[in-house]
Motif scaffolding. Structure first.
Motif, PDB file in Angstrom:
ATOM      1  N   THR A  15       0.852  -1.184   0.000  1.00 29.90           N
ATOM      2  CA  THR A  15       0.000   0.000   0.000  1.00 29.90           C
ATOM      3  C   THR A  15       0.886   1.230   0.000  1.00 29.90           C
ATOM      4  O   THR A  15       1.759   1.371   0.854  1.00 29.90           O
ATOM      5  CB  THR A  15      -0.899   0.033   1.256  1.00 29.90           C
ATOM      6  OG1 THR A  15      -1.466  -1.250   1.413  1.00 29.90           O
ATOM      7  CG2 THR A  15      -1.980   1.076   1.124  1.00 29.90           C
ATOM      8  N   ARG A  16       0.696   2.038  -0.982  1.00 25.41           N
ATOM      9  CA  ARG A  16       1.470   3.288  -1.018  1.00 25.41           C
ATOM     10  C   ARG A  16       0.467   4.419  -1.187  1.00 25.41           C
ATOM     11  O   ARG A  16      -0.105   4.584  -2.259  1.00 25.41           O
ATOM     12  CB  ARG A  16       2.470   3.257  -2.175  1.00 25.41           C
ATOM     13  CG  ARG A  16       3.626   4.213  -1.976  1.00 25.41           C
ATOM     14  CD  ARG A  16       4.613   4.115  -3.105  1.00 25.41           C
ATOM     15  NE  ARG A  16       5.702   3.190  -2.860  1.00 25.41           N
ATOM     16  CZ  ARG A  16       6.414   2.595  -3.827  1.00 25.41           C
ATOM     17  NH1 ARG A  16       6.131   2.824  -5.077  1.00 25.41           N
ATOM     18  NH2 ARG A  16       7.408   1.786  -3.528  1.00 25.41           N
ATOM     19  N   GLY A  17       0.247   5.152  -0.118  1.00 29.79           N
ATOM     20  CA  GLY A  17      -0.796   6.178  -0.157  1.00 29.79           C
ATOM     21  C   GLY A  17      -2.131   5.492  -0.362  1.00 29.79           C
ATOM     22  O   GLY A  17      -2.494   4.598   0.400  1.00 29.79           O
ATOM     23  N   SER A  43      11.211 -10.858 -14.076  1.00 31.73           N
ATOM     24  CA  SER A  43      11.573  -9.734 -13.222  1.00 31.73           C
ATOM     25  C   SER A  43      10.324  -8.978 -12.769  1.00 31.73           C
ATOM     26  O   SER A  43       9.415  -8.734 -13.562  1.00 31.73           O
ATOM     27  CB  SER A  43      12.506  -8.821 -14.032  1.00 31.73           C
ATOM     28  OG  SER A  43      12.686  -7.633 -13.347  1.00 31.73           O
ATOM     29  N   GLY A  44      10.265  -8.646 -11.506  1.00 32.59           N
ATOM     30  CA  GLY A  44       9.158  -7.845 -10.988  1.00 32.59           C
ATOM     31  C   GLY A  44       7.949  -8.660 -10.563  1.00 32.59           C
ATOM     32  O   GLY A  44       6.945  -8.101 -10.142  1.00 32.59           O
ATOM     33  N   CYS A  45       8.017 -10.002 -10.649  1.00 28.35           N
ATOM     34  CA  CYS A  45       6.824 -10.783 -10.306  1.00 28.35           C
ATOM     35  C   CYS A  45       6.665 -10.930  -8.796  1.00 28.35           C
ATOM     36  O   CYS A  45       5.601 -11.290  -8.319  1.00 28.35           O
ATOM     37  CB  CYS A  45       6.845 -12.143 -10.995  1.00 28.35           C
ATOM     38  SG  CYS A  45       8.035 -13.297 -10.298  1.00 28.35           S
ATOM     39  N   GLY A  46       7.711 -10.668  -8.051  1.00 25.67           N
ATOM     40  CA  GLY A  46       7.565 -10.719  -6.589  1.00 25.67           C
ATOM     41  C   GLY A  46       8.445 -11.758  -5.924  1.00 25.67           C
ATOM     42  O   GLY A  46       8.209 -12.131  -4.782  1.00 25.67           O
ATOM     43  N   LYS A  47       9.484 -12.194  -6.609  1.00 27.03           N
ATOM     44  CA  LYS A  47      10.370 -13.217  -6.047  1.00 27.03           C
ATOM     45  C   LYS A  47      11.089 -12.688  -4.807  1.00 27.03           C
ATOM     46  O   LYS A  47      11.132 -13.343  -3.767  1.00 27.03           O
ATOM     47  CB  LYS A  47      11.418 -13.656  -7.092  1.00 27.03           C
ATOM     48  CG  LYS A  47      10.827 -14.144  -8.401  1.00 27.03           C
ATOM     49  CD  LYS A  47      11.906 -14.631  -9.361  1.00 27.03           C
ATOM     50  CE  LYS A  47      12.841 -13.543  -9.855  1.00 27.03           C
ATOM     51  NZ  LYS A  47      12.203 -12.531 -10.696  1.00 27.03           N
ATOM     52  N   SER A  48      11.671 -11.488  -4.945  1.00 22.05           N
ATOM     53  CA  SER A  48      12.394 -10.921  -3.797  1.00 22.05           C
ATOM     54  C   SER A  48      11.442 -10.683  -2.635  1.00 22.05           C
ATOM     55  O   SER A  48      11.800 -10.914  -1.473  1.00 22.05           O
ATOM     56  CB  SER A  48      13.060  -9.606  -4.181  1.00 22.05           C
ATOM     57  OG  SER A  48      14.084  -9.834  -5.105  1.00 22.05           O
ATOM     58  N   THR A  49      10.243 -10.220  -2.961  1.00 15.88           N
ATOM     59  CA  THR A  49       9.254  -9.992  -1.912  1.00 15.88           C
ATOM     60  C   THR A  49       8.985 -11.292  -1.163  1.00 15.88           C
ATOM     61  O   THR A  49       8.948 -11.316   0.074  1.00 15.88           O
ATOM     62  CB  THR A  49       7.949  -9.456  -2.534  1.00 15.88           C
ATOM     63  OG1 THR A  49       8.266  -8.303  -3.306  1.00 15.88           O
ATOM     64  CG2 THR A  49       6.936  -9.103  -1.477  1.00 15.88           C
ATOM     65  N   LEU A  50       8.830 -12.381  -1.904  1.00 13.32           N
ATOM     66  CA  LEU A  50       8.559 -13.672  -1.271  1.00 13.32           C
ATOM     67  C   LEU A  50       9.727 -14.096  -0.378  1.00 13.32           C
ATOM     68  O   LEU A  50       9.542 -14.519   0.765  1.00 13.32           O
ATOM     69  CB  LEU A  50       8.303 -14.731  -2.357  1.00 13.32           C
ATOM     70  CG  LEU A  50       7.932 -16.121  -1.836  1.00 13.32           C
ATOM     71  CD1 LEU A  50       6.685 -16.055  -0.962  1.00 13.32           C
ATOM     72  CD2 LEU A  50       7.701 -17.086  -2.997  1.00 13.32           C
TER      73      LEU A  50
HETATM   74  N1  LIG Z   1       8.281  -1.663  -0.620  1.00  9.71           N
HETATM   75  C1  LIG Z   1       7.504  -1.753  -1.714  1.00  9.71           C
HETATM   76  N2  LIG Z   1       6.456  -0.913  -1.872  1.00  9.71           N
HETATM   77  C2  LIG Z   1       5.679  -1.006  -2.964  1.00  9.71           C
HETATM   78  N3  LIG Z   1       5.846  -1.884  -3.961  1.00  9.71           N
HETATM   79  C3  LIG Z   1       6.877  -2.747  -3.875  1.00  9.71           C
HETATM   80  C4  LIG Z   1       7.761  -2.722  -2.748  1.00  9.71           C
HETATM   81  N4  LIG Z   1       8.705  -3.681  -2.921  1.00  9.71           N
HETATM   82  C5  LIG Z   1       8.401  -4.273  -4.113  1.00  9.71           C
HETATM   83  N5  LIG Z   1       7.312  -3.721  -4.681  1.00  9.71           N
HETATM   84  C6  LIG Z   1       6.694  -4.118  -5.936  1.00  9.71           C
HETATM   85  O1  LIG Z   1       6.465  -5.484  -5.892  1.00  9.71           O
HETATM   86  C7  LIG Z   1       6.715  -6.087  -7.143  1.00  9.71           C
HETATM   87  C8  LIG Z   1       7.653  -7.259  -6.989  1.00  9.71           C
HETATM   88  O2  LIG Z   1       8.961  -6.810  -6.649  1.00  9.71           O
HETATM   89  P1  LIG Z   1      10.142  -7.831  -6.386  1.00  9.71           P
HETATM   90  O3  LIG Z   1       9.719  -8.773  -5.340  1.00  9.71           O
HETATM   91  O4  LIG Z   1      11.351  -7.043  -6.132  1.00  9.71           O
HETATM   92  O5  LIG Z   1      10.259  -8.572  -7.790  1.00  9.71           O
HETATM   93  P2  LIG Z   1      11.376  -9.562  -8.323  1.00  9.71           P
HETATM   94  O6  LIG Z   1      12.342  -9.818  -7.239  1.00  9.71           O
HETATM   95  O7  LIG Z   1      10.629 -10.770  -8.757  1.00  9.71           O
HETATM   96  O8  LIG Z   1      12.008  -8.895  -9.497  1.00  9.71           O
HETATM   97  C9  LIG Z   1       7.260  -5.007  -8.057  1.00  9.71           C
HETATM   98  O9  LIG Z   1       6.232  -4.611  -8.927  1.00  9.71           O
HETATM   99  C10 LIG Z   1       7.622  -3.896  -7.115  1.00  9.71           C
HETATM  100  O10 LIG Z   1       7.391  -2.659  -7.718  1.00  9.71           O
END
Ligand SMILES: Nc1ncnc2c1ncn2[C@@H]1O[C@H](COP(=O)(O)OP(=O)(O)O)[C@@H](O)[C@H]1O
Ligand SMILES: [Mg+2]
Lengths: 264, 313
Positions: A15-17, A43-50
């Motif tokens: 959530t951003r704003g 890239s950008g699918c959420g791997k790092s987030t996971l």
């Molecule tokens: N702190 C955050 N706030 C808002 N959006 C985020 C944040 N961190 C990651 N995202 C979004 O989550 C999505 C997945 O990011 P990320 O997990 O880094 O992808 P990956 O590692 O697969 O490339 C991206 O679209 C990114 O913009």
């Protein structure tokens, strides 16, 4: 299957704003002890987030992570991370970078000399003992990543988390490091969860490959078992039909069924 | 070891055969066998040459300012030598202040002391006020850099307070402390604390998320996080603030001492003005400038040592 690490119905919404983005949707995954699991996706699918959720660095919106049947929701040395950009502290030497974690984790259980020996042992595991007094700015990218791996290993984590650990390296260095990690896994039997976007790397190293669909609301699209005997040899695998079949499966998933759509 | 003249050794070897013989004569034997072209280890420069080079470099730095200073002194002398000139020429300044220069350590009681005592009194006040400012500034800067709420609450206040001129604080602090010494120290403190706070806060805010993640995985406690991550990571910014702070301290002390009196270089200048000893004022200004310069270099040098590893990565 014996669940050692369990990702249980994980959703993640940023959530951003007033804007909300659902990045991960209903992620379920069980990992056995000693297993090497890769997560692959565009890239950008959420791997790092996971991975950050497993590490406890980011909180899940719903669901949670269980390690040995206990919920973990804060970061800790039992889930040591090797970061994509090494993240060594530039003002500390190679030795001190590894020591930082060792001093905390073994503050009570090891004496000062034992901790010193343990740091050197882990540096030797990644062939970096010779550079112990160098600062990160004085060693190459591949060496930094080796030290990052030593730092994580030295904490004796239950699960080792790798976020695209070789992504920033040139092809030769990368191959070299992949072999090192494979040998370490063979020797130490760690449980490893690795993120990658490299198909060959995933097939070469993993017992299972978790393929993620594109975001937003990325899910686990498919899980592929890699039935290749260990130890694996890079050169022999190049013509191994089992290897080629796995590779083909992942490529099809990534480039036919879930091909990357560049966001406008 | 590597002399610049041989950096293109392979080029020389092709175009100038004479050069090659000379070079290969000093090459390391086993390396020559492996790759003759890369092994042209330069001949070590003879010792006398090295000294000559150092002397030359030093001269290149020292001579130009000396020439400028000499020229300025000549111009000053020419302008102020006329009878009835309101300011003394350098020759007269030197003649008038000879005793002060030669004996900075005399002490006739009261404020009739050598310049050493005045300068050391001023430096002492700066040392107290500035140390306090460094501690409080780094502490508050860390708080403001780390906590969004602290920043929202305190930043507007800081932005207003920091624009107040140093001397404007003096009457208030005299009223509060009822004594010159703590008032002067307070003025130093309040003058130099703002750049330290603001730069520290920026440094803390700019600590990469990666370092925070590392600290979280290792489970550093807040104190360890402060000493092992925050301080070294933000050190380059802190030292920027500390360096600005020391300059402001020295600016403020001279002005403050003029008003509070007693021993100190500021009051020495004021006293000299009251007794129309213009030459003494000029001498004091010279010392003030030199010491300000040294203080600045000191903090810059300290910063360089402390932030050795942090800057490059
Ligand atoms: N702190 C955050 N706030 C808002 N959006 C985020 C944040 N961190 C990651 N995202 C979004 O989550 C999505 C997945 O990011 P990320 O997990 O880094 O992808 P990956 O590692 O697969 O490339 C991206 O679209 C990114 O913009
Ligand atoms: Mg990523």
């Amino acid at each position: 299957m014996q669940a050692y690490l369990k990702l249980d119905h994980i959703d993640k919404t940023f959530t951003r704003g007033s804007a909300t983005t659902e990045v991960l949707k209903d992620i379920n995954l069980t990992i056995e002890k000693g297993e090497y699991v890769s997560i692959i996706g565009h890239s950008g699918c959420g791997k790092s987030t996971l991975l950050n959720i497993v590490a406890g660095l980011t909180g899940a919106t719903n669901g949670g992570v269980l390690l040995e049947n206990r919920e973990v929701n804060a970061p800790g040395p039992d889930r040591a991370v090797v970061f994509q950009n090494h993240s060594l502290l530039p003002w500390l030497t190679v030795y001190e970078n590894v020591k930082l974690g060792v001093d905390k984790v073994f503050a009570r259980t090891k004496s000062r000399t034992e901790r010193d020996a343990w740091v050197m042992h882990n540096l030797s595991l990644v062939q970096m003992a010779h550079a112990k007094d160098k600062r990160p700015s004085e060693i190459s990218g591949g060496m930094k990543q080796r030290v990052g791996i030593a730092r994580a290993l030295a904490m004796e984590p239950k699960v080792l988390l790798l976020d695209e650990p070789f992504g920033a390296l040139d092809a030769l260095t990368r191959a070299h490091l992949q072999d090192s990690v494979m040998a370490l896994h063979q020797k130490l039997g760690n449980t490893i969860l690795m993120i990658t976007h490299d198909v060959d790397e995933a097939v070469l190293l993993s017992d299972r490959i978790v393929m993620m669909t594109n975001g937003p609301s990325a899910r686990i699209g498919e899980v592929l078992e890699v039935p290749l005997a260990r130890p694996r040899k890079r050169l022999e695998l190049a013509t191994n039909p089992g290897y080629l079949k796995c590779r083909q499966r992942v490529l099809e998933f990534l480039y036919e069924r879930h091909s990357f759509v560049e966001a406008a | 070891m590597r002399g610049p003249s041989f950096d293109h050794g392979d080029f020389h070897s092709m175009s100038m055969p004479a050069m090659k013989t000379e070079v290969s004569a000093v090459a390391i034997p086993q390396a020559t066998a492996a790759a003759p072209i890369v092994t042209m280890t330069p001949k070590r420069a003879p010792r006398a040459d090295t000294y000559a080079k150092i002397a030359k470099e030093t001269a290149a730095r020292v001579v130009p300012p000396l020439i400028v200073i000499a020229l300025l002194l000549v111009v000053w002398e020419l302008i102020c030598r006329r009878a009835g000139s309101s300011l003394p020429p350098p020759s007269k300044v030197f003649k008038d202040t000879r005793e002060l220069i030669l004996d900075p350590f005399f002490d006739n009681g009261g404020i009739d002391k050598g310049l050493f005592w005045h300068l050391s009194a001023s430096l002492q006040r700066v040392a107290y006020g500035y140390s306090l400012a460094a501690i409080v500034g780094i502490g508050l800067g860390t708080l403001v850099g780390q906590s969004v709420w602290a920043m929202r609450g305190l930043d507007p206040l800081f932005q207003v307070l920091r624009t107040i001129p140093p001397l404007a604080w003096l009457p208030l602090s005299l009223a509060a402390f009822r004594d010159g010494q703590p008032s002067a120290i307070f003025v130093i403190f309040i003058t130099s604390v703002w750049p330290i706070i603001i730069n520290t806060a920026v440094g803390i805010r700019n600590i990469p998320q990666d370092y925070r993640n590392v600290a979280a995985v290792v489970q550093l406690n807040p104190l360890e996080f402060f000493t092992k991550i925050m301080i070294p990571a933000a050190a380059p910014y802190m030292f920027t603030g500390l360096r600005i702070g020391i300059g402001l301290s020295w600016l403020a002390i001279v002005a403050a001492e003029m008003l509070i009196g007693g021993v100190g270089i500021g009051f020495f200048i004021w006293d000299a003005w009251n007794s129309s000893h213009i030459s003494e004022i000029i001498l004091a200004l010279f010392y003030v400038g030199i010491i300000g310069f040294v203080l600045d270099r000191l903090i810059a040098g300290l910063g360089k040592v402390v932030t050795r590893g942090t800057a490059a990565n």
